[in-house]
Design a protein around this motif. Structure first.
Motif, short mmCIF file in Angstrom:
data_model
loop_
_atom_site.label_atom_id
_atom_site.label_comp_id
_atom_site.label_asym_id
_atom_site.label_seq_id
_atom_site.Cartn_x
_atom_site.Cartn_y
_atom_site.Cartn_z
N ASN A 50 78.81 55.12 34.96
CA ASN A 50 78.45 55.04 36.48
C ASN A 50 79.73 55.15 37.16
O ASN A 50 80.01 55.76 38.05
N ASN A 54 80.67 57.99 39.70
CA ASN A 54 80.89 57.92 41.14
C ASN A 54 82.37 58.46 41.50
O ASN A 54 82.47 59.18 42.50
N LYS A 57 81.45 62.25 41.89
CA LYS A 57 80.74 62.29 43.09
C LYS A 57 81.42 62.29 44.50
O LYS A 57 81.31 63.07 45.28
N GLY A 116 74.17 51.39 40.42
CA GLY A 116 75.17 51.62 39.40
C GLY A 116 75.93 50.31 39.35
O GLY A 116 76.14 50.00 38.26
MG MG Z 1 76.84 55.13 41.22
#
Ligand code: MG
Ligand code: ATP
Length: 158
Positions: A50, A54, A57, A116
């Motif tokens: 996660n 992130n 992302k 998450g």
């Molecule tokens: Mg996340």
């Protein structure tokens, strides 16, 4: 399970290195030493997945992600730093709350549920560790977590 955290972490980073689609450079500051920890590997894999997804992302093309392991007297501190959009001042602690997402429009576009990091927090707490983040808007975000570590464990096995 008892695992060597450096091997375990390097393998997870390698998996992301092979599958990432963006031009983001990975930098590793991980000691060469064996660091044996007693963890639930599935759960800590989920925590790292996660945090790393992130970081990817929210990273711009050409950004860097820095992976670090710091060995402290009774714990290891893992950090993952990105050069992404960052999180507004005063909201950094809220990202660990269930369903919390910084910018609804931005988050909707990028997908996800906002669970998450809440799950990551539960899992790190279950291991007796802590998790937190530091961020500056427009500069980037660093997520830290700790896992209890006993440096004498290795000697006992010798
Ligand atoms: Mg996340
Ligand atoms: P999910 O993880 O469930 O797919 P998510 O990624 O949106 O969804 P979390 O991982 O819990 O949810 O993160 C919560 C929010 O914190 C994100 O929606 C985002 O707004 C913010 N956030 C988390 N990590 C970063 C980061 N590295 N840079 C900028 N914002 C972040």
């Amino acid at each position: 399970d008892w695992v060597n955290f450096t091997d375990f972490f390097n393998k997870i980073i390698e998996r992301f290195e092979m599958t990432k689609s963006q031009h983001v450079t990975f930098i590793k500051k991980i000691p060469k030493d064996d660091l044996y920890v007693d963890i639930d590997t599935d759960k800590i894999t989920q925590v790292l997945d996660n945090i790393i997804s992130n970081a990817l992302k929210y990273s711009p093309e050409g950004g860097h992600i820095t992976f670090k392991v710091n060995v402290l007297p009774a714990e290891i501190e893992i950090s993952i730093r990105d050069e992404g959009v960052g999180i507004p001042k005063g909201e950094v602690n809220k990202i660990f709350d269930r369903f919390y997402r910084v910018d609804k429009a931005r988050s909707r576009k990028l997908g996800g549920t906002g669970l998450g990091l809440a799950i990551a927090k539960e899992m790190v707490y279950a291991h007796g560790g802590d998790i937190w983040a530091k961020s500056k808007e427009g500069v980037g975000t660093t997520v830290y977590f700790t896992i209890p570590y006993n440096p004498e464990q290795e000697d006992e096995w010798e």
